[in-house]
Design an enzyme around this catalytic site. Structure first.
Site, short mmCIF file in Angstrom:
data_model
loop_
_atom_site.label_atom_id
_atom_site.label_comp_id
_atom_site.label_asym_id
_atom_site.label_seq_id
_atom_site.Cartn_x
_atom_site.Cartn_y
_atom_site.Cartn_z
N GLY A 106 0.79 -1.11 -0.03
CA GLY A 106 -0.02 0.02 -0.05
C GLY A 106 0.91 1.03 0.24
CE LYS A 107 4.21 1.39 4.41
NZ LYS A 107 3.58 1.97 5.44
CG ASN A 108 3.02 7.15 -1.75
OD1 ASN A 108 2.46 6.77 -0.94
ND2 ASN A 108 3.03 8.48 -2.47
#
Length: 365
Positions: free
Chosen positions: A185-187
């Site tokens: 879910g991180k950039n």
């Protein structure tokens, strides 16, 4: 309309061919640990951050833990961390046998408040972990000055800060070392768990590289009682592809955030406040309301997914009840936990989806 809190589908559709071809390439090489893809990713990510060295590891928690171990943080030591953060920041300290010491954030930016750090320093304090929470940067100049005065290490918890800038410099180059997470879910997210340490310190980099591989630099020769925390070839290969798109994806998040800030006009909502010294990557778009739970239910009823980052303040987590804190000890962290709500913000959101969310929030009374 149904709008999930997050969707990887638009992003992954655009790069599907590259990702599948890269998987086939790595699969057919039959080399899955410590290979070409990891070596190249480490070089590329270090360069992206403006740092000299990058060491891939298993996840963001491991990255922080390895940095602390690299600095010989141990039982009896204290490490200052924000009172408002994800549990991994505190766990990394606990894994070393040290004590996490909580310092309140600025209620406007949610970042650790430099004005409160000095009063938390004791003769046992060895380091400050600065969490670049929600994709913003803390005021690193002030924090680094305090650390220099007291001869403390400064470590960035940059798990949410891929591409974030402080006075023009990227997260990962703002302290002596930084820990990143590549949770999906991180950039910049892997297709599974992953993490990295970034630093300019050659000695620290070499020690962490050994610590992450059973304490070994040379196979079967173990100089430390190390750990098994490695970034594998498949994840490194995927991250190499995604890194090339990161700035584009961050710009898209920025455009969504700007629409929210311009469009949300509800006196019951507190919008994010971005400090002038930081350029956020908009990892999450966090609003506040003293009726947060009502708002979350209302949005859910209209098909809008939201998440609370984070619903229980660190000092009130059951796993840290041994520290002896009680409700009221860190009122700002508690207020944040009671009021924050993260809205959908992901690459590929349609304008009509963003407009729908704005409309429903403005209609809420």
């Amino acid at each position: 309309m149904e709008i999930p809190f997050v969707s990887f589908e638009p992003m992954h559709k655009e790069i599907a061919e590259e990702m599948l071809n890269k998987f086939k390439e790595v699969y057919e090489k039959n080399w899955f640990i410590f290979g070409h893809e990891l070596t190249q990713f480490e070089k590329e990510f270090a360069k992206y951050c403006g740092a000299k060295y990058c060491i891939g590891c298993g996840n963001g928690l491991d990255a922080l833990h390895l940095i602390l171990e690299g600095y010989d943080i141990k039982e009896g030591d204290e490490v200052i961390i924000p009172s408002d953060t994800f549990i991994a920041t505190a766990l990394a300290v606990s894994y070393c046998g040290a004590k996490p010491v909580f310092v309140e954030p600025d209620i406007n930016t949610y970042e650790i408040d430099p004005k409160l750090i000095e009063s938390a320093i004791t003769d046992k304090t060895k380091a400050i972990i600065v969490v670049q929470l929600y994709g913003q940067s803390s005021d690193m100049e002030k924090i680094n000055d305090i650390a220099k005065k007291y001869k403390l290490k400064v470590i960035e918890d940059a798990a949410q800060a891929h591409g974030t800038k402080y006075k023009g410099k990227k997260a990962g180059s703002l302290a002596e070392a930084a820990g990143f997470s590549f949770y999906p879910g991180k950039n910049l997210g892997a297709l599974g768990d992953g993490g990295a340490v970034v630093t300019d310190d050659k000695d620290l980099a070499e020690k962490i590289r050994a610590l992450s591989n059973y304490g070994s630099i040379e196979k079967y020769n173990h100089i430390y009682k190390g750990f098994n925390s490695r970034l594998d070839e498949i994840q490194a290969s995927f991250l190499r592809i995604k890194l090339r798109y990161l700035d584009k994806w961050n710009e898209n998040r920025k455009s969504i955030a700007e629409k929210y800030i311009e469009g949300i006009k509800n006196k019951n909502i507190v919008l994010p406040k971005i400090a002038e010294y930081t350029e956020t990557n908009w990892y999450v778009f966090v609003i506040r309301s003293h009726r947060r739970n009502e708002l979350q239910t209302y949005l859910q009823n209209y098909g809008i997914g939201t998440v609370i980052h984070y619903p229980i303040a660190m000092h009130l987590q059951k796993c840290y009840e041994d520290l002896g804190y009680k409700k009221g000890d860190f009122p700002i962290a508690e207020k944040i936990a009671d009021e924050v709500l993260s809205l959908p913000i992901w690459y590929g959101m349609k304008n009509e989806e963003v407009d729908y969310i704005i409309e429903k929030i403005n209609d809420w009374r």
